[in-house]
Design a protein around this motif. Structure first.
Motif, PDB file in Angstrom:
ATOM      1  N   ARG A 198      -6.538  -9.122   5.777  1.00  0.00           N
ATOM      2  CA  ARG A 198      -7.607  -8.166   6.108  1.00  0.00           C
ATOM      3  C   ARG A 198      -7.306  -6.767   5.560  1.00  0.00           C
ATOM      4  O   ARG A 198      -8.194  -5.936   5.457  1.00  0.00           O
ATOM      5  CB  ARG A 198      -7.762  -8.061   7.626  1.00  0.00           C
ATOM      6  N   LEU A 199      -6.032  -6.513   5.294  1.00  0.00           N
ATOM      7  CA  LEU A 199      -5.680  -5.212   4.715  1.00  0.00           C
ATOM      8  C   LEU A 199      -5.568  -5.387   3.208  1.00  0.00           C
ATOM      9  O   LEU A 199      -4.677  -6.055   2.714  1.00  0.00           O
ATOM     10  CB  LEU A 199      -4.351  -4.716   5.291  1.00  0.00           C
ATOM     11  N   ASN A 200      -6.522  -4.801   2.492  1.00  0.00           N
ATOM     12  CA  ASN A 200      -6.528  -4.919   1.033  1.00  0.00           C
ATOM     13  C   ASN A 200      -5.681  -3.778   0.451  1.00  0.00           C
ATOM     14  O   ASN A 200      -6.053  -2.610   0.568  1.00  0.00           O
ATOM     15  CB  ASN A 200      -7.973  -4.835   0.547  1.00  0.00           C
ATOM     16  N   PRO A 201      -4.540  -4.120  -0.179  1.00  0.00           N
ATOM     17  CA  PRO A 201      -3.674  -3.032  -0.676  1.00  0.00           C
ATOM     18  C   PRO A 201      -4.329  -2.184  -1.755  1.00  0.00           C
ATOM     19  O   PRO A 201      -3.985  -1.009  -1.906  1.00  0.00           O
ATOM     20  CB  PRO A 201      -2.440  -3.765  -1.219  1.00  0.00           C
ATOM     21  N   SER A 241       0.837  -1.206   0.000  1.00  0.00           N
ATOM     22  CA  SER A 241       0.000   0.000   0.000  1.00  0.00           C
ATOM     23  C   SER A 241       0.873   1.256   0.000  1.00  0.00           C
ATOM     24  O   SER A 241       0.618   2.195  -0.766  1.00  0.00           O
ATOM     25  CB  SER A 241      -0.903   0.028   1.244  1.00  0.00           C
ATOM     26  N   LEU A 242       1.899   1.264   0.835  1.00  0.00           N
ATOM     27  CA  LEU A 242       2.780   2.436   0.928  1.00  0.00           C
ATOM     28  C   LEU A 242       3.528   2.657  -0.384  1.00  0.00           C
ATOM     29  O   LEU A 242       3.643   3.785  -0.876  1.00  0.00           O
ATOM     30  CB  LEU A 242       3.788   2.245   2.072  1.00  0.00           C
ATOM     31  N   ALA A 243       4.033   1.556  -0.963  1.00  0.00           N
ATOM     32  CA  ALA A 243       4.817   1.664  -2.198  1.00  0.00           C
ATOM     33  C   ALA A 243       3.962   2.204  -3.340  1.00  0.00           C
ATOM     34  O   ALA A 243       4.369   3.121  -4.065  1.00  0.00           O
ATOM     35  CB  ALA A 243       5.401   0.298  -2.562  1.00  0.00           C
ATOM     36  N   ALA A 298       0.108   7.636   8.433  1.00  0.00           N
ATOM     37  CA  ALA A 298      -0.069   6.733   7.290  1.00  0.00           C
ATOM     38  C   ALA A 298      -0.709   5.419   7.746  1.00  0.00           C
ATOM     39  O   ALA A 298      -1.593   4.881   7.075  1.00  0.00           O
ATOM     40  CB  ALA A 298       1.275   6.461   6.616  1.00  0.00           C
ATOM     41  N   LEU A 299      -0.293   4.924   8.891  1.00  0.00           N
ATOM     42  CA  LEU A 299      -0.879   3.682   9.401  1.00  0.00           C
ATOM     43  C   LEU A 299      -2.340   3.884   9.778  1.00  0.00           C
ATOM     44  O   LEU A 299      -3.182   3.012   9.548  1.00  0.00           O
ATOM     45  CB  LEU A 299      -0.090   3.147  10.605  1.00  0.00           C
TER      46      LEU A 299
END
Lengths: 502, 239
Positions: A437-440, A185-187, A406-407
């Motif tokens: 559970r975290l969908n990028p 996600s960050l990238a 960001a988190l």
């Protein structure tokens, strides 16, 4: 439940709303909720609750809330419940207290004691909707000698620079401390926003090399995942000397988070706590630091800027002055409220200084010594909003790092339990069932939304001041006034008191 | 290609090494740093004394030095070989993650600190003489062998050997352990059969420096590994 420690929270379940669908039970990695098949009711064990709000957020009938327990010890302003619990914990185990995320103690927040200027009548405000606003900037050393070739034309002697379309980057969070999906996600967000994310000290997963031009790679004392391709993949290389959450302390990655993939990326054994010590054992002086800076420049043929990251500590200005002479292109300063995946509680809560003070002092010191152009300054350690960014730039920063914010955009609820590796939001965990559970695809958009929104707000605040480029805001402390500050604080920050005219 | 290094700045020397299309011989080396940094292929032979961080991030090249080397040789080395016909300074093989370093003489402090390995990628350091304090500190993988030639009454390894070790192994060719080891390190006496891997490393060291294998293989070694009964986890309590 640990001896003597009563739960901090109570899970309040509205029985008339609960339909015993057991979503809360499935969603809680801490195993707070269970289904009692005899009565057909849900039960909860509060002693395991970390107040991450996963169950509350996902309960389809809004039957749940988590409240602070009103069970109390005999009231004592000196011995608060948390303090008492910490003593019990250590008496129970004999261990060093381990916490995560940033310092939660009620120290003053100087961002909230700074006010931003606006134009009235003369030098009118600029409307960012109609007029161009420059939020693009470059990070790197501007220390150049003007040279001309034989043809009389200027030679390009500018050292390598990072180009940012917005003065915000994602700060170092390692693969290991946070999940694959969080890194993805960050990238992707950094790529779309025209900025950079930072790998942290845990190496770069092989899938993410393709985001290299928006990646800052970190080289820390443990040198996890550092090799030629890793250095070459990056846009810049950051030497981690310190971290705001734990100055003087190295990295600590609990064994539970060292899965096969993390083990491969870091080249360390699976399942065993990974400790990277605070000192680089080859750096004992600015000259030694210069050696690491130069060796990284040699290995990458002088094509990439080198960042040196330090924690904001008492003598930060003198340290930064040394770093600015070490050949580093950028100095990153991390304040004492910066987050962490795991740090000894006592260090997190008691060591370091506020980023606002460190930044103001470093910028002033470098200017006084005439070496401010040797380096760019990037600050982090609790930059919470676009207003904090504007204030940081006015105090002298070139750009900001955001980590916790960001988190939060990715769904973090700041329960400060990263060190357990059981993050219910799929961020600070390596458990596959939780990571998914975290969908990028959604995560990166939320990050893009956040930074784009901040960019608009920065433009509006700049426009209000009658400033149309970040260049004109940087170090422009006349755009700030202090409120509720002492004379010493005003002096250190280099700002006047609210109401004090020129 | 032969490079006459006297008086050359390290960046010019390294640029010449990088640009060279074939093997390189550096003559009159006088302390230039970072020689071979990140270099992929190629053989480099160095006459004289290279400076700090020789072969940093080395990525497959082979470097031979006919004398001593200074600090941080093979820093974060990934692949390749460094062969030193002399002694090496402090932090030799810092965070090494692949390849081999062979030292004919002694090494200084903190040799092999943060060395790491994954599956087939296993770095190795073989030291002919003795090692200073903090050998294999924070070691997470790979193999360090100390052969203990010419001890002259000094211990084969200094103090705090293997502090913070959590992977890999250290072999010391000695009859008795002279210094106390940290609680996180386990020592076992190995007489006779050494593992295939270590045997091969010792044989390679003997071949490179012209020693008889016999005198180094059939000896008593102490093998140091992390003590699984005493991990660091017990130091912490979640808060």
């Amino acid at each position: 439940m640990e001896l003597y420690i009563r739960p901090d929270y109570e899970v309040v379940r509205n029985e008339s709303r609960c339909i015993a669908c057991r979503v809360c039970e499935r969603q809680c990695a801490n195993e707070v909720h269970t289904f009692d098949s005899e009565t057909g009711l849900m039960r909860s064990d509060e002693s395991k609750c970390v107040n991450c709000h996963r169950c509350v957020s996902l309960c389809p009938t809004h039957a749940l809330k988590i409240v602070k327990t009103d069970d109390t010890y005999r009231e004592n302003a000196n011995w608060e419940a948390q303090t008492i619990h910490e003593v019990y914990r250590q008496a129970n185990t004999g261990g060093v207290l381990l916490s995560s995320m940033g310092n939660p103690k009620p120290y003053p927040v100087f961002w909230d004691k700074l006010l931003i200027n606006a134009s009235q009548v003369t030098n009118p405000p600029i409307d960012p909707l109609r007029e161009p606003m420059e939020t693009k900037l470059y990070l790197g050393s501007r220390k150049v000698k003007i040279e001309r070739g034989e043809d009389g034309l200027l030679k390009d002697t500018l050292p390598p620079q990072l180009k940012l379309s917005v003065p915000i980057m994602f700060s170092a969070m390692s693969y290991g401390s946070i999940s694959y999906n969080a890194h993805e996600s960050l990238a992707r967000a950094a790529e779309e926003l025209g900025t950079y994310y930072n790998t942290g000290e845990g190496g770069l997963h092989k899938d993410f090399y393709k985001y290299g031009k928006n990646t800052i790679v970190q080289v820390a004392s443990g040198r996890f995942g550092v090799h030629k391709e890793y250095l070459e993949a990056a846009a810049a290389i950051e030497i981690k000397m310190g971290q705001g959450a734990k100055p003087g302390i190295g990295g600590h990655l609990p064994g539970a988070k060292i899965t096969e993939d993390v083990s491969e990326t870091r080249m360390i054994p699976k399942g065993i706590d990974a400790i990277s010590p605070a000192p680089h054992h080859d750096i004992y002086s600015i000259e030694d630091l210069k050696q690491l800076v130069d060796s990284l420049k040699e290995a990458t043929e002088y094509k990439k800027p080198i960042i040196v990251k330090i924690a904001a500590v008492h003598n930060a200005a003198a340290i930064a002055s040394g770093i600015a002479r070490s050949g580093a292109d950028i100095i990153a300063i991390d304040g004492y409220r910066g987050g962490t995946g795991a740090a000894p509680t006592r260090i997190r809560d008691n060591v370091g200084i506020p980023i606002e003070m460190a930044l103001a002092q470093i910028d002033s010191r470098l200017r006084e010594e005439g070496i401010r152009d040797n380096v760019s300054l990037v600050v982090g350690g609790s930059v919470r909003s676009s207003a904090d960014v504007v204030k940081a730039i006015a105090l002298g920063a070139d750009a900001c790092y955001i980590g916790t914010a960001a988190l939060l955009a990715l769904g973090c609820h700041l329960c400060r339990s990263c060190h357990t590796g059981k993050c219910n939001w799929g961020i600070a965990t390596q458990r596959p069932d939780l990571v998914k559970r975290l969908n990028p695809d959604l995560g990166y958009k939320r990050l893009v939304n956040l930074v784009s929104a901040w960019k608009h707000e920065i433009e509006e605040m700049m426009g209000g001041m009658g400033i149309n480029s970040l260049e004109a805001l940087r170090g422009n402390r006349l755009m700030l006034r202090g409120i509720g500050l002492t004379d010493t604080e005003l002096k250190l920050l280099g700002v006047r008191y609210a109401g004090e005219s020129l | 290609m032969k490079i006459l290094a006297n008086g050359m700045h390290y960046s010019a020397l390294n640029a010449a090494v990088r640009m060279a299309e074939d093997d390189v011989e550096i003559v009159n080396c006088i302390g230039q740093r970072y020689i071979g940094a990140g270099l992929l292929r190629r053989q480099i032979v160095i006459h004289g004394t290279p400076g700090n961080a020789l072969g940093a991030y080395l990525n497959g090249a082979e470097v031979r030095i006919d004398g001593n080397v200074q600090e941080a040789t093979g820093d974060t080395m990934n692949a390749g070989v460094i062969e030193v016909h002399g002694s090496a300074g402090d932090a030799t093989g810092y965070a090494m993650r692949g390849g081999k370093i062979f030292i004919e003489g002694d090494v200084g402090y903190r040799c092999g600190i943060h060395m790491k390995a994954f599956r087939t990628q296993k770095p190795a350091i073989v030291i002919g003489g003795r090692a200073g304090s903090f050998l294999g500190e924070y070691q997470a993988g790979g193999t360090i062998v100390v052969l203990g030639e010419h001890l002259n009454g000094k211990p084969i390894v200094g103090n705090f050997c293997g502090t913070g070790m959590h992977g890999g192994e250290i072999y010391l060719r000695t009859d008795e352990l002279s210094a106390a080891l940290p609680a996180q390190v386990k020592a076992e006496r190995v007489e006779g059969e050494l593992s295939e891997e270590v045997t091969a490393l010792i044989k390679e060291w003997c071949a490179r420096f012209g020693r008889e294998e016999e005198g180094y293989l059939n000896c008593v070694y102490y093998r140091l590994t992390p003590n699984a009964d005493n991990p660091y986890r017990q130091m912490y309590t979640p808060n």
